[in-house]
Design a protein around this motif. Structure first.
Motif, PDB file in Angstrom:
ATOM      1  N   ASP A 180       0.790  -1.191   0.127  1.00  0.00           N
ATOM      2  CA  ASP A 180       0.151   0.053   0.016  1.00  0.00           C
ATOM      3  C   ASP A 180       0.863   1.417  -0.039  1.00  0.00           C
ATOM      4  N   VAL A 181       2.101   1.389   0.707  1.00  0.00           N
ATOM      5  CA  VAL A 181       2.774   2.523   0.815  1.00  0.00           C
ATOM      6  C   VAL A 181       4.123   1.710   0.385  1.00  0.00           C
ATOM      7  N   ASP A 182       5.136   2.992   0.137  1.00  0.00           N
ATOM      8  CA  ASP A 182       6.332   2.771  -0.274  1.00  0.00           C
ATOM      9  C   ASP A 182       7.489   2.561   0.917  1.00  0.00           C
ATOM     10  N   GLY A 183       7.080   2.891   1.960  1.00  0.00           N
ATOM     11  CA  GLY A 183       7.920   2.570   3.071  1.00  0.00           C
ATOM     12  C   GLY A 183       7.502   3.188   4.282  1.00  0.00           C
ATOM     13  N   THR A 184       7.997   2.656   5.483  1.00  0.00           N
ATOM     14  CA  THR A 184       7.376   3.006   6.848  1.00  0.00           C
ATOM     15  C   THR A 184       8.388   3.448   7.934  1.00  0.00           C
ATOM     16  N   VAL A 185       7.954   4.503   8.702  1.00  0.00           N
ATOM     17  CA  VAL A 185       9.034   4.857   9.741  1.00  0.00           C
ATOM     18  C   VAL A 185       8.193   4.835  10.978  1.00  0.00           C
ATOM     19  N   ALA A 186       8.234   3.622  11.821  1.00  0.00           N
ATOM     20  CA  ALA A 186       8.023   3.581  12.955  1.00  0.00           C
ATOM     21  C   ALA A 186       8.630   4.000  14.492  1.00  0.00           C
ATOM     22  N   ASN A 187       8.486   5.231  15.109  1.00  0.00           N
ATOM     23  CA  ASN A 187       8.893   5.452  16.186  1.00  0.00           C
ATOM     24  C   ASN A 187       8.471   4.583  17.277  1.00  0.00           C
ATOM     25  N   VAL A 188       9.449   4.393  18.144  1.00  0.00           N
ATOM     26  CA  VAL A 188       9.403   3.627  19.710  1.00  0.00           C
ATOM     27  C   VAL A 188       7.989   2.773  19.706  1.00  0.00           C
ATOM     28  N   ALA A 189       7.992   2.151  18.534  1.00  0.00           N
ATOM     29  CA  ALA A 189       6.878   1.093  18.461  1.00  0.00           C
ATOM     30  C   ALA A 189       7.228  -0.218  19.149  1.00  0.00           C
ATOM     31  N   PRO A 190       6.466  -0.840  20.488  1.00  0.00           N
ATOM     32  CA  PRO A 190       6.897  -1.885  20.828  1.00  0.00           C
ATOM     33  C   PRO A 190       5.934  -3.179  20.431  1.00  0.00           C
ATOM     34  N   LEU A 191       6.617  -4.023  20.670  1.00  0.00           N
ATOM     35  CA  LEU A 191       5.704  -5.597  20.441  1.00  0.00           C
ATOM     36  C   LEU A 191       5.779  -6.536  21.683  1.00  0.00           C
TER      37      LEU A 191
END
Length: 465
Positions: A180-191
């Motif tokens: 859907d998108v060309d890239g992703t920037v995820a800040n401080v995302a926990p799992l």
């Protein structure tokens, strides 16, 4: 001359794409939005310079697998710059304020920005609420439909971004709709892996200097040892703020939960410089309370706070998992268990969906492409950072901000890491990111995913950058 069927199809597809692009170039963005089925679009005044500003409400199925069963309106805010510019898809994990706030990524790319309120929050709530449809897959399908509807107008690349729960949301969207998108920037995302993930306790027991940790633990005990005084001060403060507390345990439970969360949030939002401000045993009741107001999430326990953030806690209990708080040193003074999330939800979901986070973790680790993760070194949420290989081929990288907290983002990277991040963004978008020293000063507001309860509580303002 023989022409293969595949060649004819390629030519036909290129022609259709050219026609679609030409139409987008010649069509006004408002007219385009209003032509979309199920879309309500209103142009607002006072946009940032060079932008147009729109409030959107898009009809979404409550259940994407059975769309005929009902729908709700999902709120979005669009800052439109140009059909040729990149677009930042801001997958907010909570509510979305109607404002012209631009995220750092939007500013450094000179991009359009589409900010999306998460399903079941604020104005994007189905009526009646059916909690079984508040899942990561349903939310991902929301974002997929939005991209499918709006992206055809734009020729530039799309990059999704989010911080904390918003970063999680961006990665969940990519898991189910990777193209859907060309890239992703995820800040401080926990799992988190399950309810009461113990990795957070290990982290809290090791973060920073031992002297600071011990001072903070002693301070927590001082608060609970002065229980009646603290309850009286909370009561007076609640009257000033027009807050109501209806939790079963009353102010005793409010105090216990706030004190336990305070240790976590001290490192989440603060810095080692704040260690010098921790009150000691000689501090007055008022001084102890003032520090608790700064660092403890009192507003979460209010009636408004519980109602506002019940969707988050429901997701944590059903799929996300959540941290185990460090409370052993308080065990003899607590009347209520702050690790019991039942107080936050009207319906306790069973069983826990163990598969959801492991599935996302596997996809991020082994299959993701064009993903940038940024974490803060002292942020307790970093205990549950995603595993992501640093790969030039896949264009994936995980950055760690030295001494950074939950506000870590691309603008807080050191110069070497920032150069690397800019190269990744250019590879994804074809745009040269603006250097930090040339950014304008008109970025008013705050990242709603990092400080969600500022809608309830005026605290933490001095920590926002």
């Amino acid at each position: 001359m023989d022409i293969s069927i595949s060649t004819l199809l390629a030519v036909l597809f290129s022609s259709l794409l050219f026609i679609s692009t030409s139409q987008a170039d010649s069509q006004d963005i408002l007219a385009y939005l209003q032509s979309l089925q199920g879309m309500e679009a209103e142009e607002l005044t006072d946009p940032p310079e060079g932008y147009r500003y729109f409030l959107l409400n898009y009809e979404q199925p409550i259940n994407h697998l059975r769309p005929w069963e009902g729908s709700f309106k999902q709120r979005m805010i669009l800052l439109h710059r140009s059909s040729a510019a990149p677009t930042v898809l801001a997958t907010n994990g909570y509510y979305s304020s109607v404002s012209t706030y631009r995220y750092n990524l939007t500013r450094i790319l000179g991009a359009n920005q589409l900010k999306v309120e998460h399903r079941y929050f604020a104005e994007s709530r189905p009526e009646p609420l059916d909690w079984q449809h508040l899942t990561i897959r349903q939310a991902a399908a929301d974002h997929h439909r939005i991209v499918a509807a709006i992206r055809p107008f734009y020729q530039g690349k799309w990059v999704s971004r989010g911080s904390s729960k918003g970063g999680m949301t961006a990665l969940y969207h990519r898991r189910f709709y990777p193209n859907d998108v060309d890239g992703t920037v995820a800040n401080v995302a926990p799992l988190s892996f399950g309810r009461l993930d113990h990795r957070y306790v290990t982290f809290q027991n090791r973060v920073g200097e031992r002297s600071c940790r011990q001072a903070l633990k002693r301070y927590q005990r001082h608060l609970l040892e002065r229980r009646e005084s603290m309850k009286a001060l909370i009561s007076d403060y609640a009257k000033e703020q027009n807050w109501q507390f209806s939790v079963p345990g009353g102010l005793d439970q409010v105090l216990d939960y706030t004190v336990a969360e305070l240790y976590f949030q001290f490192y989440q939002y603060g810095s080692f410089d704040n260690c010098h401000d921790i009150p000691d045993a000689q501090a007055t009741d008022e001084a102890l309370f003032e520090f608790m107001k700064e660092w403890g999430p009192l507003s979460f326990m209010t009636d408004v706070g519980i109602k506002t953030f019940e969707p988050y806690f429901y997701q944590a209990i059903s799929q996300f998992g959540y941290p185990k708080l460090l409370t052993r040193h308080l065990k003899d003074l607590l009347l209520y268990d702050p690790n019991d999330y039942r107080v936050y939800v009207s319906e306790w979901p069973e069983p826990f969906d163990w598969h959801a986070m492991w599935d996302v973790a596997q996809w991020v680790a082994f299959n993701s492409r064009h993903v940038m993760l940024i974490y803060g070194e002292i942020d307790p949420w970093t205990a549950a950072a995603f595993f992501l290989p640093d790969s030039t081929y896949r264009s994936t990288y995980k950055f760690m901000v030295a001494n950074g907290n939950h506000g870590a983002n691309i603008t807080t990277l050191n110069s070497q890491d920032r150069k690397h991040a800019d190269q990744m963004l250019k590879r994804w978008t074809g745009v040269n990111p603006i250097k930090i020293e040339t950014l304008d000063e008109q970025n008013e507001g705050y990242d709603e995913d990092l400080y969600p309860y500022l809608t309830i509580n005026g605290g933490f303002n001095k920590y926002i950058k």
